[in-house]
Design an enzyme around this catalytic site. Sequence first.
Site, PDB file in Angstrom:
ATOM      1  N   GLU A  95      14.755 -73.249  -0.596  1.00 41.40           N
ATOM      2  CA  GLU A  95      15.632 -73.620   0.515  1.00 41.40           C
ATOM      3  C   GLU A  95      14.951 -73.353   1.844  1.00 41.40           C
ATOM      4  OE1 GLU A  95      19.895 -72.990  -1.721  1.00 41.40           O
ATOM      5  OE2 GLU A  95      19.057 -71.284  -0.693  1.00 41.40           O
ATOM      6  N   CYS A 108      13.507 -71.878   9.403  1.00 37.88           N
ATOM      7  CA  CYS A 108      13.340 -70.708   8.547  1.00 37.88           C
ATOM      8  C   CYS A 108      12.835 -71.241   7.205  1.00 37.88           C
ATOM      9  CB  CYS A 108      14.679 -69.992   8.408  1.00 37.88           C
ATOM     10  SG  CYS A 108      14.645 -68.643   7.232  1.00 37.88           S
ATOM     11  N   CYS A 115      11.524 -64.457  -5.816  1.00 43.93           N
ATOM     12  CA  CYS A 115      10.821 -63.360  -5.137  1.00 43.93           C
ATOM     13  C   CYS A 115      10.539 -62.265  -6.152  1.00 43.93           C
ATOM     14  CB  CYS A 115      11.685 -62.809  -4.002  1.00 43.93           C
ATOM     15  SG  CYS A 115      10.805 -61.648  -2.928  1.00 43.93           S
ATOM     16  N   CYS A 119      14.765 -56.080  -3.334  1.00 39.24           N
ATOM     17  CA  CYS A 119      15.695 -55.545  -2.332  1.00 39.24           C
ATOM     18  C   CYS A 119      17.126 -55.765  -2.829  1.00 39.24           C
ATOM     19  CB  CYS A 119      15.490 -56.242  -0.992  1.00 39.24           C
ATOM     20  SG  CYS A 119      13.787 -56.178  -0.421  1.00 39.24           S
ATOM     21  N   CYS A 122      19.585 -58.441  -1.138  1.00 39.50           N
ATOM     22  CA  CYS A 122      19.128 -59.812  -0.888  1.00 39.50           C
ATOM     23  C   CYS A 122      19.378 -60.711  -2.102  1.00 39.50           C
ATOM     24  CB  CYS A 122      17.642 -59.806  -0.545  1.00 39.50           C
ATOM     25  SG  CYS A 122      16.985 -61.453  -0.253  1.00 39.50           S
ATOM     26  N   GLU A 167       8.367 -63.418  -0.508  1.00 39.88           N
ATOM     27  CA  GLU A 167       7.668 -62.461   0.337  1.00 39.88           C
ATOM     28  C   GLU A 167       6.349 -63.126   0.754  1.00 39.88           C
ATOM     29  OE1 GLU A 167       7.873 -59.536   2.005  1.00 39.88           O
ATOM     30  OE2 GLU A 167       5.796 -60.012   2.443  1.00 39.88           O
ATOM     31  N   SER A 198       7.823 -62.654   8.536  1.00 40.77           N
ATOM     32  CA  SER A 198       8.642 -61.483   8.235  1.00 40.77           C
ATOM     33  C   SER A 198       8.263 -60.945   6.865  1.00 40.77           C
ATOM     34  CB  SER A 198      10.121 -61.888   8.253  1.00 40.77           C
ATOM     35  OG  SER A 198      10.915 -60.818   7.783  1.00 40.77           O
ATOM     36  N   SER A 221      10.906 -55.863   7.735  1.00 43.45           N
ATOM     37  CA  SER A 221      12.272 -55.542   7.317  1.00 43.45           C
ATOM     38  C   SER A 221      12.317 -54.063   6.984  1.00 43.45           C
ATOM     39  CB  SER A 221      12.635 -56.367   6.084  1.00 43.45           C
ATOM     40  OG  SER A 221      12.445 -57.726   6.383  1.00 43.45           O
ATOM     41  N   LEU A 222      12.748 -53.275   7.940  1.00 44.73           N
ATOM     42  CA  LEU A 222      12.677 -51.823   7.766  1.00 44.73           C
ATOM     43  C   LEU A 222      13.944 -51.280   7.092  1.00 44.73           C
ATOM     44  CD1 LEU A 222      10.879 -49.366   8.375  1.00 44.73           C
ATOM     45  CD2 LEU A 222      12.048 -49.139  10.572  1.00 44.73           C
ATOM     46  N   HIS A 223      15.069 -51.526   7.702  1.00 45.76           N
ATOM     47  CA  HIS A 223      16.397 -51.151   7.179  1.00 45.76           C
ATOM     48  C   HIS A 223      16.659 -49.654   7.034  1.00 45.76           C
ATOM     49  CE1 HIS A 223      17.246 -55.337   6.731  1.00 45.76           C
ATOM     50  NE2 HIS A 223      16.314 -55.522   5.827  1.00 45.76           N
ATOM     51  N   ASN A 297      24.830 -60.241   5.691  1.00 40.66           N
ATOM     52  CA  ASN A 297      25.571 -61.349   5.080  1.00 40.66           C
ATOM     53  C   ASN A 297      25.858 -60.974   3.646  1.00 40.66           C
ATOM     54  OD1 ASN A 297      25.258 -63.159   7.393  1.00 40.66           O
ATOM     55  ND2 ASN A 297      23.098 -62.989   6.855  1.00 40.66           N
ATOM     56  N   CYS A 340      20.551 -65.241   6.468  1.00 49.87           N
ATOM     57  CA  CYS A 340      19.537 -64.330   5.945  1.00 49.87           C
ATOM     58  C   CYS A 340      19.988 -63.701   4.640  1.00 49.87           C
ATOM     59  CB  CYS A 340      19.337 -63.183   6.913  1.00 49.87           C
ATOM     60  SG  CYS A 340      18.144 -63.495   8.148  1.00 49.87           S
TER      61      CYS A 340
HETATM   62  N1  SAH Z   1      10.560 -61.119   2.175  1.00 49.69           N
HETATM   63  C1  SAH Z   1      10.538 -61.179   3.589  1.00 49.69           C
HETATM   64  C2  SAH Z   1      11.173 -62.437   4.165  1.00 49.69           C
HETATM   65  C3  SAH Z   1      12.462 -62.917   3.560  1.00 49.69           C
HETATM   66  S1  SAH Z   1      13.950 -62.036   3.944  1.00 49.69           S
HETATM   67  C4  SAH Z   1      11.147 -59.952   4.192  1.00 49.69           C
HETATM   68  O1  SAH Z   1      11.618 -59.100   3.440  1.00 49.69           O
HETATM   69  O2  SAH Z   1      11.095 -59.772   5.395  1.00 49.69           O
HETATM   70  C5  SAH Z   1      14.260 -62.336   5.637  1.00 49.69           C
HETATM   71  C6  SAH Z   1      15.092 -61.255   6.295  1.00 49.69           C
HETATM   72  O3  SAH Z   1      16.437 -61.265   5.802  1.00 49.69           O
HETATM   73  C7  SAH Z   1      14.572 -59.860   6.049  1.00 49.69           C
HETATM   74  O4  SAH Z   1      14.614 -59.117   7.224  1.00 49.69           O
HETATM   75  C8  SAH Z   1      15.573 -59.303   5.050  1.00 49.69           C
HETATM   76  O5  SAH Z   1      15.616 -57.912   5.038  1.00 49.69           O
HETATM   77  C9  SAH Z   1      16.849 -59.932   5.543  1.00 49.69           C
HETATM   78  N2  SAH Z   1      17.928 -59.957   4.559  1.00 49.69           N
HETATM   79  C10 SAH Z   1      17.843 -59.998   3.221  1.00 49.69           C
HETATM   80  N3  SAH Z   1      19.065 -60.021   2.670  1.00 49.69           N
HETATM   81  C11 SAH Z   1      19.939 -60.003   3.690  1.00 49.69           C
HETATM   82  C12 SAH Z   1      21.376 -60.052   3.766  1.00 49.69           C
HETATM   83  N4  SAH Z   1      22.107 -60.142   2.678  1.00 49.69           N
HETATM   84  N5  SAH Z   1      21.942 -60.034   4.987  1.00 49.69           N
HETATM   85  C13 SAH Z   1      21.191 -59.991   6.092  1.00 49.69           C
HETATM   86  N6  SAH Z   1      19.849 -59.969   6.091  1.00 49.69           N
HETATM   87  C14 SAH Z   1      19.230 -59.964   4.909  1.00 49.69           C
END
Ligand code: SAH
Length: 350
Positions: A95, A108, A115, A119, A122, A167, A198, A221-223, A297, A340
């Site tokens: 997508e 995007c 993947c 995570c 995700c 990724e 990213s 993507s630190l979180h 999301n 996202c």
């Molecule tokens: N694998 C890469 C790029 C894809 S994810 C990465 O991890 O950065 C793109 C972004 O969406 C990342 O910052 C990820 O942490 C975020 N993301 C993943 N799931 C999400 C969700 N359910 N809600 C909001 N952001 C999310």
Amino acid sequence: MSVIKKKDIRALSKEELRDFFVGRGEQAFRGNQVYEWLWQKSAHDFNSMTNLSKDTRALLEDHFVINHIEVDRMQRSADGTIKNAVKLHDGMIVESVLIPTEDRTTACVSSQVGCSLDCLFCATARLKRMRNLNPDEIYDQVVAIDQQSKLYYNRPLSNIVFMGMGEPLMNYNNVLGAIQKITSPEGLGMASKRITLSTSGIPKLIRKMADDQVKFNLAVSLHSAIEETRTGIMPFNEQFGLEELRKSLEYWYDKTGRKVTFEYCVWKDINDRQEDIDALIRFCRHIPSKVNLITYNTIGDERFTQASKEVLERYTRCLKKAGITVTVRRSRGSDIDAACGQLANKEEQQ
Ligand code: SAH
């Protein structure tokens, strides 16, 4: 009938195309013409290459295929976001998303089918990693969104983020190959500074990008900046650890002079305490950076819920007070699962 498997013509460099023609007694500049059709003009088939003779087109047809993507299904969100289900030549689907704002259109794009990372928050992580995308498959997603932007918003695409499925650093060569074509005047001629890769943060490959002197932007993507918390939600973190990530980002900044953006969701009971904020501030102090607070999301996992407005305000206030730039990213396209972390080929799975 010949059973020789035809080659993907876009795997060839311009020089290889020139050599192909020379090897068949034709002039080398035919290679340049074909290269222009393939990349700058994004031709889907050999027959559209009108400045080539019929024989030349037939010769190409005999030896090569153009594995062009197809937009299988397009969905438009109430907020103008467009999600494309993109069919690859082998039938697999990824997508990509067009995100319009007042003055720009962002694409995007996906870099892998599925993947390999895990995570927990995700949706893409629930799909098995099937394969890497080729440079031309990434490039085609960008071209398709550029065309949609011109058609629906009367302007070309302005920005690209590698935040779709996959990724990107686990498909390093193909992603960099695609970016090379996107930025080349012989491709789309877009400025590198309008592209953001990213990553979930793979230290060895962040260092490699720095060594390769890439010119695009980096988002991580630190979180969470607390080891156990991050490992709890992004289990691969255990392999590298935050210190290694931090060192690789210091290296990135030393070599490229480019600030890093940290993507960060705030979840209730996961990273909503003051000590989470303090850890983030300490982490940011090591690297010239800014923080992008992303709205979560939902993907239907009740362990994750978006923290309250008050918590987000506390994050913003504390970061600002510490001198760290912070932005809050609004969620777009969630009504069509285009936001996202929601990219997961829902239709396919049903
Ligand atoms: N694998 C890469 C790029 C894809 S994810 C990465 O991890 O950065 C793109 C972004 O969406 C990342 O910052 C990820 O942490 C975020 N993301 C993943 N799931 C999400 C969700 N359910 N809600 C909001 N952001 C999310």
